[in-house]
Scaffold this motif. Structure first.
Motif, PDB file in Angstrom:
ATOM      1  N   ILE A 153       0.843  -1.193   0.000  1.00 38.92           N
ATOM      2  CA  ILE A 153       0.000   0.000   0.000  1.00 38.92           C
ATOM      3  C   ILE A 153       0.882   1.248   0.000  1.00 38.92           C
ATOM      4  CG2 ILE A 153      -1.945  -1.106   1.181  1.00 38.92           C
ATOM      5  CD1 ILE A 153      -1.016   0.136   3.775  1.00 38.92           C
ATOM      6  N   THR A 154       0.334   2.332  -0.502  1.00 37.45           N
ATOM      7  CA  THR A 154       1.022   3.633  -0.503  1.00 37.45           C
ATOM      8  C   THR A 154       0.146   4.642   0.227  1.00 37.45           C
ATOM      9  OG1 THR A 154       2.185   3.200  -2.584  1.00 37.45           O
ATOM     10  CG2 THR A 154       1.906   5.500  -1.932  1.00 37.45           C
ATOM     11  N   VAL A 155       0.754   5.393   1.127  1.00 34.44           N
ATOM     12  CA  VAL A 155       0.022   6.413   1.882  1.00 34.44           C
ATOM     13  C   VAL A 155       0.156   7.742   1.156  1.00 34.44           C
ATOM     14  CG1 VAL A 155      -0.246   7.588   4.088  1.00 34.44           C
ATOM     15  CG2 VAL A 155       0.518   5.205   4.031  1.00 34.44           C
ATOM     16  N   PRO A 156      -0.946   8.282   0.621  1.00 36.48           N
ATOM     17  CA  PRO A 156      -0.863   9.546  -0.125  1.00 36.48           C
ATOM     18  C   PRO A 156      -0.282  10.670   0.733  1.00 36.48           C
ATOM     19  CG  PRO A 156      -3.019   8.505  -0.406  1.00 36.48           C
ATOM     20  CD  PRO A 156      -2.322   7.756   0.687  1.00 36.48           C
ATOM     21  N   VAL A 157       0.330  11.632   0.096  1.00 34.86           N
ATOM     22  CA  VAL A 157       0.937  12.821   0.708  1.00 34.86           C
ATOM     23  C   VAL A 157       2.208  12.446   1.487  1.00 34.86           C
ATOM     24  CG1 VAL A 157       0.628  14.803   2.235  1.00 34.86           C
ATOM     25  CG2 VAL A 157      -1.318  13.962   0.866  1.00 34.86           C
ATOM     26  N   LEU A 158       2.085  11.504   2.444  1.00 34.98           N
ATOM     27  CA  LEU A 158       3.240  11.146   3.262  1.00 34.98           C
ATOM     28  C   LEU A 158       4.356  10.526   2.431  1.00 34.98           C
ATOM     29  CD1 LEU A 158       1.563   9.645   6.481  1.00 34.98           C
ATOM     30  CD2 LEU A 158       2.451  11.953   6.116  1.00 34.98           C
ATOM     31  N   ASN A 159       3.984   9.877   1.330  1.00 32.49           N
ATOM     32  CA  ASN A 159       5.004   9.250   0.492  1.00 32.49           C
ATOM     33  C   ASN A 159       5.848  10.282  -0.272  1.00 32.49           C
ATOM     34  OD1 ASN A 159       2.682   9.810  -1.232  1.00 32.49           O
ATOM     35  ND2 ASN A 159       3.764   8.671  -2.821  1.00 32.49           N
ATOM     36  N   LYS A 160       5.464  11.549  -0.194  1.00 33.14           N
ATOM     37  CA  LYS A 160       6.209  12.607  -0.880  1.00 33.14           C
ATOM     38  C   LYS A 160       7.245  13.268   0.029  1.00 33.14           C
ATOM     39  CE  LYS A 160       3.658  12.197  -4.599  1.00 33.14           C
ATOM     40  NZ  LYS A 160       4.224  11.631  -5.855  1.00 33.14           N
ATOM     41  N   ILE A 161       7.266  12.908   1.310  1.00 34.42           N
ATOM     42  CA  ILE A 161       8.212  13.509   2.247  1.00 34.42           C
ATOM     43  C   ILE A 161       9.636  13.092   1.859  1.00 34.42           C
ATOM     44  CG2 ILE A 161       8.938  13.641   4.666  1.00 34.42           C
ATOM     45  CD1 ILE A 161       6.091  12.994   5.467  1.00 34.42           C
ATOM     46  N   PRO A 162      10.570  14.051   1.800  1.00 30.16           N
ATOM     47  CA  PRO A 162      11.955  13.686   1.447  1.00 30.16           C
ATOM     48  C   PRO A 162      12.551  12.668   2.420  1.00 30.16           C
ATOM     49  CG  PRO A 162      11.636  16.065   1.334  1.00 30.16           C
ATOM     50  CD  PRO A 162      10.400  15.501   1.967  1.00 30.16           C
ATOM     51  N   VAL A 163      13.348  11.790   1.923  1.00 30.07           N
ATOM     52  CA  VAL A 163      14.091  10.757   2.657  1.00 30.07           C
ATOM     53  C   VAL A 163      13.172   9.702   3.257  1.00 30.07           C
ATOM     54  CG1 VAL A 163      15.790  10.260   4.452  1.00 30.07           C
ATOM     55  CG2 VAL A 163      15.927  12.397   3.170  1.00 30.07           C
ATOM     56  N   ILE A 164      12.317  10.088   4.222  1.00 31.08           N
ATOM     57  CA  ILE A 164      11.484   9.079   4.894  1.00 31.08           C
ATOM     58  C   ILE A 164      10.214   8.759   4.112  1.00 31.08           C
ATOM     59  CG2 ILE A 164      12.325   9.739   7.172  1.00 31.08           C
ATOM     60  CD1 ILE A 164       9.588  11.103   7.618  1.00 31.08           C
ATOM     61  N   GLY A 165      10.054   9.379   2.938  1.00 33.46           N
ATOM     62  CA  GLY A 165       8.883   9.096   2.132  1.00 33.46           C
ATOM     63  C   GLY A 165       8.812   7.637   1.718  1.00 33.46           C
ATOM     64  N   GLY A 166       9.976   6.987   1.646  1.00 35.87           N
ATOM     65  CA  GLY A 166      10.008   5.573   1.297  1.00 35.87           C
ATOM     66  C   GLY A 166       9.295   4.699   2.293  1.00 35.87           C
ATOM     67  N   LEU A 167       9.152   5.193   3.517  1.00 42.68           N
ATOM     68  CA  LEU A 167       8.430   4.451   4.548  1.00 42.68           C
ATOM     69  C   LEU A 167       6.949   4.321   4.222  1.00 42.68           C
ATOM     70  CD1 LEU A 167       8.311   3.175   7.414  1.00 42.68           C
ATOM     71  CD2 LEU A 167       8.165   5.489   8.340  1.00 42.68           C
ATOM     72  N   PHE A 168       6.451   5.197   3.367  1.00 45.26           N
ATOM     73  CA  PHE A 168       5.022   5.237   3.081  1.00 45.26           C
ATOM     74  C   PHE A 168       4.691   4.925   1.618  1.00 45.26           C
ATOM     75  CE2 PHE A 168       6.013   8.318   6.443  1.00 45.26           C
ATOM     76  CZ  PHE A 168       5.249   7.798   7.480  1.00 45.26           C
ATOM     77  N   LYS A 169       5.682   4.496   0.866  1.00 46.79           N
ATOM     78  CA  LYS A 169       5.464   4.230  -0.557  1.00 46.79           C
ATOM     79  C   LYS A 169       5.629   2.750  -0.866  1.00 46.79           C
ATOM     80  CE  LYS A 169       6.921   5.636  -5.198  1.00 46.79           C
ATOM     81  NZ  LYS A 169       7.836   6.488  -5.983  1.00 46.79           N
ATOM     82  N   SER A 170       4.554   2.138  -1.348  1.00 47.95           N
ATOM     83  CA  SER A 170       4.563   0.736  -1.763  1.00 47.95           C
ATOM     84  C   SER A 170       5.164  -0.171  -0.689  1.00 47.95           C
ATOM     85  CB  SER A 170       5.342   0.575  -3.077  1.00 47.95           C
ATOM     86  OG  SER A 170       5.167  -0.719  -3.604  1.00 47.95           O
ATOM     87  N   GLN A 171       4.638  -0.058   0.521  1.00 47.03           N
ATOM     88  CA  GLN A 171       5.102  -0.872   1.633  1.00 47.03           C
ATOM     89  C   GLN A 171       4.024  -1.879   2.031  1.00 47.03           C
ATOM     90  OE1 GLN A 171       7.993  -1.078   2.846  1.00 47.03           O
ATOM     91  NE2 GLN A 171       9.084   0.852   2.550  1.00 47.03           N
ATOM     92  N   SER A 172       4.481  -2.975   2.599  1.00 47.41           N
ATOM     93  CA  SER A 172       3.550  -4.002   3.051  1.00 47.41           C
ATOM     94  C   SER A 172       2.820  -3.535   4.312  1.00 47.41           C
ATOM     95  CB  SER A 172       4.307  -5.294   3.359  1.00 47.41           C
ATOM     96  OG  SER A 172       3.467  -6.229   3.998  1.00 47.41           O
ATOM     97  N   PRO A 173       1.559  -3.898   4.461  1.00 53.55           N
ATOM     98  CA  PRO A 173       0.851  -3.611   5.726  1.00 53.55           C
ATOM     99  C   PRO A 173       1.571  -4.211   6.931  1.00 53.55           C
ATOM    100  CG  PRO A 173      -0.701  -4.338   4.043  1.00 53.55           C
ATOM    101  CD  PRO A 173       0.675  -4.540   3.470  1.00 53.55           C
ATOM    102  N   TYR A 174       2.371  -5.254   6.683  1.00 54.25           N
ATOM    103  CA  TYR A 174       3.135  -5.872   7.775  1.00 54.25           C
ATOM    104  C   TYR A 174       4.070  -4.863   8.436  1.00 54.25           C
ATOM    105  CZ  TYR A 174       1.924 -10.770   6.719  1.00 54.25           C
ATOM    106  OH  TYR A 174       1.270 -11.963   6.548  1.00 54.25           O
TER     107      TYR A 174
END
Length: 303
Positions: free
Chosen positions: A126-147
């Motif tokens: 899943i990808t969390v909108p808006v949060l996935n655009k944050i520099p550096v830590i945006g990867g935490l919210f982009k195409s990550q498993s619910p796990y």
């Protein structure tokens, strides 16, 4: 920046089974039970996840099967250690060997294959909108498993239980002074059985992440040492849930670095690159192991 974001994203993806494995060790050993069987418990969970998804057609059902198998394995582990008073390290090694052999046999029995299973339903990222655009830590919210998000919640819940509840304080005391706690009328072994089942559930969950989230099939011995990395992360993290998560991320960085070194222009033999996470694990254990101070009554039983 894009490379940094993708590196962060990959690190968090690879950290999930290691952090969950570390939590297994933290929970069990805080109560005085030596848990060397995390690797085998994770492997059984990985197989149960794929088998459950295969027979039901549902990845969520597969994850539930992994957790149930993990709980049963944890209970049996506790039975051997607490009731039958088997040597705890030997039980852990036995679980690892049993899991490796049993999953290979069952793989052959169900899919008539020796290396890997058929593909099954998997849990999508899943990808969390808006949060996935944050520099550096945006990867935490982009195409990550619910796990991943579940793992973070579990770490927080375990920390709150250990340090903010009377039951958690009591349980930590069991790991240091079980006889004193028992003299106060507390059923020490009941706490330990519950802890072992919770550890088993988390190990099963970690295994299902590998087989039905990160992948969509079971491969023989697919845990590939992640359970042992989790135990090392537990020691490195000082038997603390937050520390275990931080240490798990350190090991995940080493694993992520392996993938980037494979794609780099630097000519490094692939065997050395594949060894990197395990070498980092050994080096950290050599540095931290002598100074690490675990629960005082680790491995000690009460009647």
């Amino acid at each position: 920046m894009d490379m940094l974001n993708s590196f962060v994203a990959l690190t968090f993806q690879l950290s999930v089974p290691i952090v969950l494995g570390a939590l297994c060790g933290t929970i069990a050993e805080r109560g005085g039970i030596i848990l060397l069987g995390v690797e085998g418990m994770m492997l059984l969970g990985a197989f149960a996840g794929v088998a459950g998804a295969w027979f039901t057609g549902s990845a969520l059902a597969g994850a539930l099967c992994s957790v149930v198998v993990g709980i049963l394995t944890g209970w049996l582990y506790g039975l051997f250690c607490l009731k039958w008073k088997a040597q705890q390290s030997v039980v852990g090694v036995g679980v690892n060997l049993f899991a490796s052999g049993a999953t290979a046999v069952l793989l052959k029995a169900i899919w008539q294959a020796e290396g890997m299973s058929e593909s099954v339903a998997s849990i999508p990222n899943i990808t969390v909108p808006v949060l996935n655009k944050i520099p550096v830590i945006g990867g935490l919210f982009k195409s990550q498993s619910p796990y991943l998000y579940l793992t973070i919640l579990i770490v927080a819940a375990v920390w709150i239980f250990f340090y903010k509840t009377k039951y958690g304080v009591r349980y930590r005391a069991i790991g240091d002074q079980p006889f004193a706690v028992q003299s106060c009328g507390v059923n020490v072994n009941r706490y330990r059985y519950i802890a072992m089942m919770v550890s088993g559930a988390l190990a099963g969950l970690a295994g299902s992440y590998l087989s039905i989230s990160q992948n969509n099939l079971f491969v023989v011995d697919m845990t590939a040492g992640r359970g042992f990395m989790g135990l090392a992360a537990n020691i490195f993290g000082g038997w603390n849930p937050i520390g275990s998560m931080g240490a798990g991320l350190v090991f995940a960085v080493a694993q992520a670095g392996r993938f980037y070194l494979n794609d780099s222009a630097i000519q490094i033999p692939s065997q050395i690159i594949q060894m990197l996470p395990y070498v980092v694990t050994l080096v950290i254990l050599l540095i931290v192991g002598k100074k690490a101070k675990g629960p005082e009554s680790l491995g000690k039983l009460v009647d």
